[in-house]
Design a protein around this motif. Structure first.
Motif, PDB file in Angstrom:
ATOM      1  N   VAL A  46       1.702  -3.194   0.718  1.00  0.00           N
ATOM      2  CA  VAL A  46       1.495  -2.251  -0.383  1.00  0.00           C
ATOM      3  C   VAL A  46       1.854  -2.910  -1.710  1.00  0.00           C
ATOM      4  O   VAL A  46       2.847  -3.636  -1.808  1.00  0.00           O
ATOM      5  CB  VAL A  46       2.366  -0.987  -0.194  1.00  0.00           C
ATOM      6  N   PHE A 126      -3.025  -1.763   0.304  1.00  0.00           N
ATOM      7  CA  PHE A 126      -2.958  -0.462  -0.349  1.00  0.00           C
ATOM      8  C   PHE A 126      -2.283  -0.611  -1.706  1.00  0.00           C
ATOM      9  O   PHE A 126      -1.374  -1.430  -1.873  1.00  0.00           O
ATOM     10  CB  PHE A 126      -2.163   0.532   0.497  1.00  0.00           C
ATOM     11  N   VAL A 145       1.229   5.562   3.816  1.00  0.00           N
ATOM     12  CA  VAL A 145       0.702   4.415   4.563  1.00  0.00           C
ATOM     13  C   VAL A 145       0.282   4.862   5.959  1.00  0.00           C
ATOM     14  O   VAL A 145      -0.808   4.500   6.446  1.00  0.00           O
ATOM     15  CB  VAL A 145       1.743   3.277   4.646  1.00  0.00           C
ATOM     16  N   LEU A 148      -3.110   6.723   5.767  1.00  0.00           N
ATOM     17  CA  LEU A 148      -4.295   5.878   5.619  1.00  0.00           C
ATOM     18  C   LEU A 148      -4.566   5.066   6.882  1.00  0.00           C
ATOM     19  O   LEU A 148      -5.728   4.798   7.221  1.00  0.00           O
ATOM     20  CB  LEU A 148      -4.140   4.958   4.408  1.00  0.00           C
ATOM     21  N   ARG A 206      -6.832   2.517  -1.207  1.00  0.00           N
ATOM     22  CA  ARG A 206      -7.215   1.231  -0.634  1.00  0.00           C
ATOM     23  C   ARG A 206      -7.657   0.307  -1.770  1.00  0.00           C
ATOM     24  O   ARG A 206      -8.551   0.657  -2.549  1.00  0.00           O
ATOM     25  CB  ARG A 206      -8.339   1.416   0.379  1.00  0.00           C
TER      26      ARG A 206
END
Length: 327
Positions: A46, A126, A145, A148, A206
């Motif tokens: 991330v 991400f 997270v 997704l 994303r």
């Protein structure tokens, strides 16, 4: 420029904020590539992206809320967009202490350009948005997270927010829309539902999808987020998790009638552009509601806060706002 236990501080200029024909953003930051920005061999999962301009009184709480996340596989990209107050030194101190921070310092370019600057060096699969006057709840990244990972068709997810005042006292929950169809209908102006579509500082998206649509478009600021989500909705689905993920701060420095009017005009242009891309006629009546449009000016804003806080059971906050109005 990385030393043991320290973040990365870089300075440089943007090479191309518009992106190429495929929508990919291209940047150069002091010769530092995305690979060199990695916090590990494979890079972080991330990238948290936060632009900062003169938020000395709030930025420490924002930074701490990200550094304190229960999910740890992230880099924290902070773009200091020419701050002239104490925020600059605070950010340098944090970058010197925490290796997850990538601090980019630049002359003031404006919010949306700063967002694209950070997006251009982000390495995560991400990208989590964060604003310098808000507070992320500790489980935010972990929750989003996981969402997704479990929903391949979703390109961006936000969640429940709580509106707070300058002191961090709660004003009201920000009720969110539940489904992609509800979110899109509100963003494009087809619905009068006043629940929040996508709370910008609570979004995890994303990176590939954000780059595919070309990133943020400065000409739609300060409704750049609505324009972004409308474009992303054309390549995937939008969602909100049921959990509260962010505390959204309202304060006199962030809300003004002039900004609300500018946001309204930019949102209308974004809605018109979305209809054109989809080959649809623009409806005669567009339902347009924003968080900032409800605030008006400082005095009417405190009145709205007082009523909202009382209705939500936050009586201490409500009384504070009434006292402020009576001064």
């Amino acid at each position: 420029m990385r030393a043991g236990g320290r973040g990365t501080a870089v300075a440089g200029s943007m090479r191309d904020a518009a992106g190429d024909a495929g929508g990919r953003l291209e940047f150069e930051v002091s010769g530092v590539s995305r690979d060199q920005q990695s916090n590990g061999a494979g890079g972080p999962r991330v990238s948290v992206l936060m632009p900062v301009y003169n938020r000395e009184e709030y930025v420490a709480a924002a930074v701490e809320s990200i550094l304190g996340q229960t999910y740890g596989d992230f880099e924290f990209i902070i773009v200091n967009d020419g701050s002239t107050d104490g925020a600059k030194e605070l950010l340098r101190e944090y970058a010197a202490r925490d290796e997850r921070i990538v601090l980019i310092e630049q002359e003031n370019t404006g919010y949306t350009v700063a967002l694209n600057r950070g997006l251009g060096v982000a390495r995560g699969e991400f990208v989590a948005r964060m604003d310098s006057d808000d507070i992320a709840l500790p489980e935010r990244l972990a929750i989003q997270v996981r969402y997704l990972e479990e929903h391949d068709d979703v390109v961006a997810v936000s969640g429940q927010g709580i509106e707070i005042d300058e002191a961090g006292d709660p004003i009201r929950p920000l009720p969110k829309l539940e489904t992609h169809e509800e979110i899109e209908a509100t963003l494009i102006g087809w619905s009068s539902d006043q629940r929040v579509g996508m709370l910008h500082p609570g979004v995890l998206m994303r990176r590939a999808a954000a780059e595919r649509v070309g990133g943020y478009r400065p000409e739609y600021e300060p409704a750049e987020d609505r324009d972004m989500w409308l474009r992303m909705a054309e390549i995937g689905r939008l969602a909100n998790v049921p959990e509260t993920v962010v505390q959204y701060r309202v304060h006199a420095g962030g809300v003004s009638r002039q900004r609300a009017e500018k946001q309204h005009a930019a949102a209308l242009r974004g809605i018109e552009a979305a209809h054109a891309r989809r080959g649809l006629p623009v409806p005669e009546r567009i339902e347009l509601w924003t968080l900032e449009s409800r605030m008006g000016n400082e005095l009417s804003g405190y009145g709205v806060r007082a009523v909202s806080a009382a209705r939500s059971g936050y009586y201490r906050t409500s009384w504070k706002c009434v006292v402020r109005l009576l001064r």
